[in-house]
Design a protein around this motif. Structure first.
Motif, PDB file in Angstrom:
ATOM      1  N   LEU A 115       4.135  -0.312  12.122  1.00  0.00           N
ATOM      2  CA  LEU A 115       5.370  -0.558  11.358  1.00  0.00           C
ATOM      3  C   LEU A 115       6.428  -1.200  12.250  1.00  0.00           C
ATOM      4  O   LEU A 115       7.112  -2.149  11.851  1.00  0.00           O
ATOM      5  N   VAL A 116       6.560  -0.663  13.468  1.00  0.00           N
ATOM      6  CA  VAL A 116       7.564  -1.203  14.407  1.00  0.00           C
ATOM      7  C   VAL A 116       7.193  -2.628  14.812  1.00  0.00           C
ATOM      8  O   VAL A 116       8.035  -3.532  14.824  1.00  0.00           O
ATOM      9  N   ARG A 117       5.918  -2.806  15.117  1.00  0.00           N
ATOM     10  CA  ARG A 117       5.445  -4.088  15.654  1.00  0.00           C
ATOM     11  C   ARG A 117       5.416  -5.191  14.587  1.00  0.00           C
ATOM     12  O   ARG A 117       5.849  -6.306  14.835  1.00  0.00           O
ATOM     13  N   GLU A 118       4.914  -4.845  13.396  1.00  0.00           N
ATOM     14  CA  GLU A 118       4.639  -5.884  12.388  1.00  0.00           C
ATOM     15  C   GLU A 118       5.671  -5.954  11.259  1.00  0.00           C
ATOM     16  O   GLU A 118       5.800  -6.982  10.610  1.00  0.00           O
ATOM     17  N   PHE A 119       6.345  -4.833  10.991  1.00  0.00           N
ATOM     18  CA  PHE A 119       7.146  -4.786   9.762  1.00  0.00           C
ATOM     19  C   PHE A 119       8.582  -4.327  10.009  1.00  0.00           C
ATOM     20  O   PHE A 119       9.209  -3.762   9.121  1.00  0.00           O
ATOM     21  N   ASN A 120       9.054  -4.542  11.215  1.00  0.00           N
ATOM     22  CA  ASN A 120      10.450  -4.216  11.517  1.00  0.00           C
ATOM     23  C   ASN A 120      10.786  -2.751  11.230  1.00  0.00           C
ATOM     24  O   ASN A 120      11.912  -2.419  10.853  1.00  0.00           O
ATOM     25  N   GLY A 121       9.797  -1.898  11.368  1.00  0.00           N
ATOM     26  CA  GLY A 121      10.031  -0.465  11.179  1.00  0.00           C
ATOM     27  C   GLY A 121      10.028  -0.015   9.731  1.00  0.00           C
ATOM     28  O   GLY A 121      10.209   1.173   9.448  1.00  0.00           O
ATOM     29  N   GLN A 122       9.790  -0.958   8.795  1.00  0.00           N
ATOM     30  CA  GLN A 122       9.837  -0.631   7.363  1.00  0.00           C
ATOM     31  C   GLN A 122       8.418  -0.505   6.796  1.00  0.00           C
ATOM     32  O   GLN A 122       7.472  -1.081   7.328  1.00  0.00           O
ATOM     33  N   VAL A 123       8.301   0.214   5.696  1.00  0.00           N
ATOM     34  CA  VAL A 123       7.007   0.348   5.015  1.00  0.00           C
ATOM     35  C   VAL A 123       6.777  -0.896   4.157  1.00  0.00           C
ATOM     36  O   VAL A 123       7.620  -1.221   3.313  1.00  0.00           O
ATOM     37  N   PRO A 124       5.659  -1.615   4.379  1.00  0.00           N
ATOM     38  CA  PRO A 124       5.432  -2.846   3.610  1.00  0.00           C
ATOM     39  C   PRO A 124       5.152  -2.550   2.140  1.00  0.00           C
ATOM     40  O   PRO A 124       4.849  -1.415   1.775  1.00  0.00           O
ATOM     41  N   HIS A 125       5.224  -3.604   1.313  1.00  0.00           N
ATOM     42  CA  HIS A 125       5.099  -3.367  -0.128  1.00  0.00           C
ATOM     43  C   HIS A 125       4.010  -4.190  -0.788  1.00  0.00           C
ATOM     44  O   HIS A 125       4.071  -4.475  -1.984  1.00  0.00           O
ATOM     45  N   THR A 126       2.989  -4.581  -0.017  1.00  0.00           N
ATOM     46  CA  THR A 126       1.821  -5.200  -0.642  1.00  0.00           C
ATOM     47  C   THR A 126       0.585  -4.402  -0.253  1.00  0.00           C
ATOM     48  O   THR A 126       0.541  -3.779   0.816  1.00  0.00           O
ATOM     49  N   MET A 127      -0.411  -4.442  -1.132  1.00  0.00           N
ATOM     50  CA  MET A 127      -1.670  -3.748  -0.873  1.00  0.00           C
ATOM     51  C   MET A 127      -2.280  -4.231   0.443  1.00  0.00           C
ATOM     52  O   MET A 127      -2.719  -3.432   1.271  1.00  0.00           O
ATOM     53  N   ALA A 128      -2.295  -5.557   0.652  1.00  0.00           N
ATOM     54  CA  ALA A 128      -2.937  -6.113   1.850  1.00  0.00           C
ATOM     55  C   ALA A 128      -2.263  -5.607   3.123  1.00  0.00           C
ATOM     56  O   ALA A 128      -2.937  -5.234   4.092  1.00  0.00           O
ATOM     57  N   ASP A 129      -0.946  -5.573   3.138  1.00  0.00           N
ATOM     58  CA  ASP A 129      -0.244  -5.100   4.335  1.00  0.00           C
ATOM     59  C   ASP A 129      -0.430  -3.594   4.513  1.00  0.00           C
ATOM     60  O   ASP A 129      -0.605  -3.108   5.639  1.00  0.00           O
ATOM     61  N   LEU A 130      -0.377  -2.863   3.423  1.00  0.00           N
ATOM     62  CA  LEU A 130      -0.502  -1.404   3.544  1.00  0.00           C
ATOM     63  C   LEU A 130      -1.873  -1.010   4.080  1.00  0.00           C
ATOM     64  O   LEU A 130      -1.983  -0.147   4.963  1.00  0.00           O
ATOM     65  N   VAL A 131      -2.940  -1.636   3.557  1.00  0.00           N
ATOM     66  CA  VAL A 131      -4.274  -1.226   4.023  1.00  0.00           C
ATOM     67  C   VAL A 131      -4.574  -1.739   5.433  1.00  0.00           C
ATOM     68  O   VAL A 131      -5.587  -1.361   6.019  1.00  0.00           O
ATOM     69  N   SER A 132      -3.686  -2.561   5.993  1.00  0.00           N
ATOM     70  CA  SER A 132      -3.862  -2.973   7.390  1.00  0.00           C
ATOM     71  C   SER A 132      -3.418  -1.879   8.355  1.00  0.00           C
ATOM     72  O   SER A 132      -3.685  -1.949   9.556  1.00  0.00           O
ATOM     73  N   LEU A 133      -2.755  -0.843   7.843  1.00  0.00           N
ATOM     74  CA  LEU A 133      -2.235   0.227   8.700  1.00  0.00           C
ATOM     75  C   LEU A 133      -3.331   1.257   8.976  1.00  0.00           C
ATOM     76  O   LEU A 133      -4.129   1.571   8.088  1.00  0.00           O
ATOM     77  N   PRO A 134      -3.385   1.827  10.177  1.00  0.00           N
ATOM     78  CA  PRO A 134      -4.421   2.809  10.497  1.00  0.00           C
ATOM     79  C   PRO A 134      -4.356   4.024   9.568  1.00  0.00           C
ATOM     80  O   PRO A 134      -3.282   4.579   9.333  1.00  0.00           O
ATOM     81  N   GLY A 135      -5.505   4.402   9.020  1.00  0.00           N
ATOM     82  CA  GLY A 135      -5.566   5.591   8.177  1.00  0.00           C
ATOM     83  C   GLY A 135      -5.114   5.379   6.745  1.00  0.00           C
ATOM     84  O   GLY A 135      -5.047   6.324   5.961  1.00  0.00           O
ATOM     85  N   VAL A 136      -4.780   4.138   6.384  1.00  0.00           N
ATOM     86  CA  VAL A 136      -4.301   3.855   5.020  1.00  0.00           C
ATOM     87  C   VAL A 136      -5.379   3.087   4.253  1.00  0.00           C
ATOM     88  O   VAL A 136      -5.686   1.939   4.578  1.00  0.00           O
ATOM     89  N   GLY A 137      -5.969   3.729   3.250  1.00  0.00           N
ATOM     90  CA  GLY A 137      -6.936   3.078   2.377  1.00  0.00           C
ATOM     91  C   GLY A 137      -6.269   2.662   1.079  1.00  0.00           C
ATOM     92  O   GLY A 137      -5.047   2.805   0.914  1.00  0.00           O
ATOM     93  N   ARG A 138      -7.066   2.174   0.137  1.00  0.00           N
ATOM     94  CA  ARG A 138      -6.488   1.684  -1.120  1.00  0.00           C
ATOM     95  C   ARG A 138      -5.799   2.795  -1.905  1.00  0.00           C
ATOM     96  O   ARG A 138      -4.797   2.574  -2.570  1.00  0.00           O
ATOM     97  N   LYS A 139      -6.351   4.012  -1.832  1.00  0.00           N
ATOM     98  CA  LYS A 139      -5.737   5.112  -2.582  1.00  0.00           C
ATOM     99  C   LYS A 139      -4.338   5.409  -2.027  1.00  0.00           C
ATOM    100  O   LYS A 139      -3.370   5.496  -2.786  1.00  0.00           O
ATOM    101  N   SER A 140      -4.240   5.544  -0.711  1.00  0.00           N
ATOM    102  CA  SER A 140      -2.933   5.820  -0.102  1.00  0.00           C
ATOM    103  C   SER A 140      -1.966   4.674  -0.357  1.00  0.00           C
ATOM    104  O   SER A 140      -0.781   4.889  -0.665  1.00  0.00           O
ATOM    105  N   ALA A 141      -2.469   3.441  -0.230  1.00  0.00           N
ATOM    106  CA  ALA A 141      -1.610   2.281  -0.478  1.00  0.00           C
ATOM    107  C   ALA A 141      -1.110   2.284  -1.920  1.00  0.00           C
ATOM    108  O   ALA A 141       0.064   1.983  -2.197  1.00  0.00           O
ATOM    109  N   GLY A 142      -2.000   2.655  -2.845  1.00  0.00           N
ATOM    110  CA  GLY A 142      -1.601   2.721  -4.253  1.00  0.00           C
ATOM    111  C   GLY A 142      -0.490   3.745  -4.481  1.00  0.00           C
ATOM    112  O   GLY A 142       0.427   3.507  -5.278  1.00  0.00           O
ATOM    113  N   VAL A 143      -0.564   4.867  -3.793  1.00  0.00           N
ATOM    114  CA  VAL A 143       0.483   5.887  -3.929  1.00  0.00           C
ATOM    115  C   VAL A 143       1.839   5.317  -3.501  1.00  0.00           C
ATOM    116  O   VAL A 143       2.863   5.513  -4.160  1.00  0.00           O
ATOM    117  N   ILE A 144       1.834   4.569  -2.406  1.00  0.00           N
ATOM    118  CA  ILE A 144       3.084   3.955  -1.923  1.00  0.00           C
ATOM    119  C   ILE A 144       3.590   2.915  -2.924  1.00  0.00           C
ATOM    120  O   ILE A 144       4.777   2.892  -3.289  1.00  0.00           O
TER     121      ILE A 144
END
Ligand code: SF4
Length: 212
Positions: free
Chosen positions: A94-123
Motif C-alpha cells: 500500500l505504501v509503495r504502490e498506492f500512496n498508503g491508500q486501499v486501491p479500488h479495483t479488483m486487479a489492484d486489490l488481488v495484487s496485494l499479499p493474502g488478498v484473493g477475489r473474495k477479500s477483494a470483493g468485500v472491499i
C-alpha cells in the motif's frame, strides 16, 4: 433472472439489514481484517483487532512493524505467521504502490499479499459500493441449491452467477445468499420447511409430513 430477482426480493424482506461481521473504522482496517479472517471466524478476528490497530493504525506503521510483535498480537487467529507476513506485506505494498491508500479495483486489490477475489470483493462492496459477487462457502452452497451453478470452484461460481444476474443485483446477492446460508440453508441440515425460499427452491427437502 426473474426467479433470481424474486429470490432477492424475498431475502431483502427477510433480511432488510445485514449486520457487519468484521469491525472496522476505515478501508485499511477492513482490508487487514479480511486478510486475517481467512479460515477463522470473524469473532476471533474482532477480538484481536483493537490491540493490533492501537499499535499499528495505518499502512506506514504496519509496513515497518516487527514480525514477531505482529505475530504475538494475532496469534489466536491461526496461521499467524503466514498472516503476519501477509498483512505486513500488504501494508508495505500500500505504501509503495498506492500512496498508503486501499486501491479500488479488483486487479489492484488481488495484487496485494493474502488478498484473493473474495477479500477483494468485500472491499469493493463495503468500501467503494462497487458491484462484486463474493463467493464463500455459504454463497456457493446456496447458489448451487438454488440451481444457479453446479460448480465448486469459486471463480466458476462467480462466473455462473454473473451470467444470469445483472450487476445491479450483485451486492444484494453477495450479502443475502451468504446470510441465508448462515440462517436457514445450513450445510448439513438445511431448514427447508421454514425457509422463506421454499416455494422457489429446486433443492427444497420434504417436510416431516411428506409435503414439500
Ligand atoms: S429451501 Fe432448503 S435448500 Fe432451498 S434455499 Fe431454503 S434451506 Fe436452502
Amino acid at each position: 433472472m426473474e426467479r433470481f430477482t424474486r429470490i432477492l426480493r424475498r431475502l431483502s424482506d427477510e433480511y432488510p439489514e445485514i449486520p457487519s461481521m468484521l469491525q472496522y473504522r476505515n478501508p485499511f482496517e477492513l482490508l487487514i481484517g479480511v486478510i486475517l479472517s481467512a479460515q477463522t471466524t470473524d469473532e476471533q478476528v474482532n477480538a484481536i483487532l483493537p490491540e493490533l490497530f492501537k499499535r499499528f493504525s495505518d499502512a506506514n506503521s504496519l509496513a515497518a512493524a516487527d514480525h514477531s510483535e505482529v505475530e504475538s498480537i494475532i496469534h489466536s487467529v491461526g496461521f499467524f505467521r503466514q498472516k503476519a507476513r501477509s498483512i505486513i506485506g500488504t501494508a508495505a505494498a500500500l505504501v509503495r504502490e498506492f500512496n498508503g491508500q486501499v486501491p479500488h479495483t479488483m486487479a489492484d486489490l488481488v495484487s496485494l499479499p493474502g488478498v484473493g477475489r473474495k477479500s477483494a470483493g468485500v472491499i469493493l462492496l463495503h468500501i467503494y459500493d462497487e458491484p462484486a459477487i463474493i463467493v464463500d462457502t455459504h454463497f456457493g452452497r446456496v447458489a448451487r441449491r438454488l440451481g444457479y451453478t453446479t460448480a465448486r470452484d469459486p471463480l466458476r461460481i462467480e462466473r455462473d452467477v454473473a451470467a444470469v444476474l445483472p450487476r445491479e443485483y450483485w451486492n444484494s446477492a453477495s450479502m443475502r445468499l451468504n446470510y441465508h446460508g448462515r440462517r436457514y440453508c445450513f450445510a448439513r441440515k438445511p431448514a427447508c420447511p421454514s425457509c422463506p425460499l421454499n416455494d422457489l427452491c429446486p433443492s427444497r427437502e420434504p417436510a416431516q409430513d411428506g409435503t414439500t
